[in-house]
Design a protein around this motif. Structure first.
Motif: not given
Length: 56
Positions: A1-14
């Motif tokens: 339920m995090k904002p899109l910017a957090y999710r994009v950063e998480a996927w980038r780091r993964l």
């Protein structure tokens, strides 16, 4: 339920941290016809890792 910017950063780091070769060792592809059998195996604890259903 995090904002899109957090999710994009998480996927980038993964994407940076995960070794694609190791990922393939824990992933298996199945067809749609194999889903029922795989779900039974999953519930029985016979499957480890990830299962991808190939719809092609």
């Amino acid at each position: 339920m995090k904002p899109l910017a957090y999710r994009v950063e998480a996927w980038r780091r993964l994407g940076e941290l995960l070794d694609p070769e190791k990922l393939t060792t824990i992933t298996q592809s199945i067809t749609l016809d194999e889903v029922v059998g795989a779900s039974n195996d999953l519930l029985a604890g016979k499957i480890r890792g990830r299962v991808v259903v190939d719809l092609a």
